[in-house]
Design a protein around this motif. Sequence first.
Motif, short mmCIF file in Angstrom:
data_model
loop_
_atom_site.label_atom_id
_atom_site.label_comp_id
_atom_site.label_asym_id
_atom_site.label_seq_id
_atom_site.Cartn_x
_atom_site.Cartn_y
_atom_site.Cartn_z
N VAL A 55 -6.20 37.27 47.11
CA VAL A 55 -6.31 37.06 45.67
C VAL A 55 -7.02 35.74 45.38
O VAL A 55 -6.98 34.81 46.18
N ASN A 57 -7.65 32.91 42.19
CA ASN A 57 -7.32 32.40 40.85
C ASN A 57 -6.15 33.13 40.19
O ASN A 57 -6.09 33.25 38.98
N ILE A 58 -5.24 33.65 40.98
CA ILE A 58 -4.05 34.28 40.41
C ILE A 58 -2.84 33.50 40.92
O ILE A 58 -2.66 33.36 42.13
N ILE A 61 1.67 36.69 41.93
CA ILE A 61 1.30 38.09 42.03
C ILE A 61 2.38 38.84 42.80
O ILE A 61 2.98 38.28 43.74
N PHE A 88 0.43 41.39 38.04
CA PHE A 88 0.28 39.96 37.73
C PHE A 88 -0.08 39.80 36.26
O PHE A 88 -0.24 40.78 35.53
N ASP A 89 -0.20 38.53 35.86
CA ASP A 89 -0.41 38.22 34.46
C ASP A 89 -1.86 37.77 34.24
O ASP A 89 -2.31 36.82 34.86
N ASN A 90 -2.62 38.53 33.41
CA ASN A 90 -4.00 38.17 33.16
C ASN A 90 -4.14 37.73 31.70
O ASN A 90 -4.05 38.55 30.79
N TRP A 134 -11.05 40.56 36.97
CA TRP A 134 -10.59 40.48 35.58
C TRP A 134 -11.13 39.19 35.01
O TRP A 134 -11.22 38.19 35.73
N GLY A 136 -11.35 35.61 33.40
CA GLY A 136 -10.40 34.50 33.50
C GLY A 136 -10.38 33.71 32.21
O GLY A 136 -10.98 34.08 31.20
N GLN A 143 -10.32 36.20 37.69
CA GLN A 143 -9.24 36.55 38.61
C GLN A 143 -9.69 37.74 39.43
O GLN A 143 -10.17 38.74 38.88
N VAL A 145 -9.02 40.38 42.92
CA VAL A 145 -8.22 40.90 44.03
C VAL A 145 -9.19 41.57 45.00
O VAL A 145 -9.97 42.43 44.60
#
Lengths: 399, 278
Positions: A55, A57-58, A61, A88-90, A134, A136, A143, A145
């Motif tokens: 991962v 920048n997360i 997770i 996770f939280d985006n 995703w 950022g 972000q 994965v």
Amino acid sequence: MNKTNRKRIDTAVRHLFRVVSMFSVVALVAMLFFVFYQGVVPFFTPTAESVQVVVENIGTITVNGTSYEDQRRFISIDRESEEIRIEFDNRGNKVDIVIAIDMHAEEAEDRITFPQGIRDQVENPELDSYTISWPGMIVGMEQRVHINIPEPPYNFFDFLLGMEWRPVHRKLFGIFPMIAATILSTIGAVLLGVPIALFSSVLIAEFLSPKPALVIRSAIDLLAGIPSVVYGFFGLMIIVPFIQRLFGSASGSSLVAAVVVLSIMILPTVVAITMTSLKAVPDTYREASLALGTTKMQTSWFIVFPAARSGIIASIILGTARALGETMAVILVAGNSPQLPRVLTDSVRTMTATIALEMGYASGRHNEMLFSIGIILFIMIFVLNGFIMKLQHKLAEAE
Amino acid sequence: MKKIVFAVSVLLFAAVMMVPVFAGGQKDAEAGPAPYTIEVTGSTSVAPLMETLAEAYKSVVPSVTINVSGTGSSDGITGANTGVAELGMSSRNLRSAELGYGLDADTIAIDAIAVVVHPDNPVSDLTLDQVNGIYTGSVTNWSQVGGPDNPISVVSREPGSGTRGAFEEIVEFKDQLVAGAIEFDGTGGVRAAVAGNVNAVGYISLGSMSDEVKSVKIGGVEASVDNVINNTFPIARPFLVLYFGDKIDPATRSFLDWVMTADIQKSIVAKKGYVPVK
């Protein structure tokens, strides 16, 4: 002082010799073991034990129920698991996706299935490697994965007979064009270089008076001492542009340039050994032949030459081995394109050139494949050596 | 007796081999406070810049020696991961299989990749699509892109090269290089091949440009530091230094901080023809 001392020195020297001569055996065994160990790996094992997730920048997770905080290393997925659940939280929105995996699928595309909603966020930068992005908080902090699926063991026949060498993204490791290039350039160099070498050695050994013979001989000896990169540089600066002009092709870096450079390079090897074996033929042969009324040319061609044939064959084989193993000069003149040559002016890449070109730049399976090429080269040399031994044996029987 | 002689000869041999080790140790002890050697390995494109930086740093902090070896980006990343070198250099972004090593990556400069041709070639402007066409094989003659009626000789770097990886990614022909393209290892090889052949086209780091070859405009934009800064020249990639943030020595950390200062970025990085990051 003397006798015991001398004895001691003798013993010490003998031990030293024993240690030193063992060194070559140890070196050979170590090298073979190393090359074989690395080279057979890609055909028997997958690139990794299990699916790996990385991962970027997360912060927090959750993968398959396990929570990771600021994880920067690989997250391994259980081998039995058939799905990867990522939460996770985006930017305040909760992301919760389930990705299905099937590691036994034949086709690479079937090994992973992404849910409908995120398909346009998925990239496939290389075979069996996927990146989901995703947006950022700021640009450049997207972000991501990354999912790496282990590649299954590579098929040995795809390696040996494959036509495409695309090692980085598509992960195709076909070396057939390189095997062909190695064999063709070697055969070409032998066909062009050996007649020249044989004629000049007969001339030097049989016809020339000592002084001019010495001049040619020293020239050939000097040729033997020139580093191969100098031959390559000469080829690059002189032969390559010449071939380009001669054939009007896009570039002169080609199979024929490699053949010309290699044929010059094998000259000294072939000439030196042929000359030595011609000189070793007893003068009584020549005298007997001349006494029967033959000319000097007939004598050297029909009497001396056959008498020296085992040495001559050895010299040709040594020249062949030199052409087969030559790397640096070939890299500079052959153009290094891994394609099957259709015409003489096509650019080719030999097996040794591939190893030298890509060793510093290869990682993972690509790196191991270079060792596999080393094994194939070793086998070729082995076959060549076996061939000589058999030939020499046969000749010895015939005499 | 025999055994003693044998043991003695082995010892003597070992002693001879050890001499340089001790000699080296003594030399180190004589030098200034806290001598330290930083091993740096990796990309051949980053190495020239790193060598200049290392040389300049020597006059700032004489006790620190920096050994730079250019072996290739992949080698640099692996070296930093396995601990062979304290710092790794890479001229491409990390691949996903390498991201999981957990390395810190600092961008020390940005480098443009210039598309180069022979100085006698009249073509001086290509679009990104035309470059893509040349490298994938749909454009094979210079007359198709406004030049003379000559076949194009495509010159590339070898697979795995950081420069090639970045170039393939930006020009979008990942592993689609036309069969028959000439491949060389090293920027110098590509430059020499283009300089020696009027039909050739290649790509090299902007910091390695010389008068032997001519840089081609991409979509009307010249390859230059300014055009990379104002974001008009499309082909650029980062120069990365990789390390384990929690493992590096304070001496190495202060070297990295020194490299990132605005002053050094301006006086060394920009002067060498790279794009400063500060």
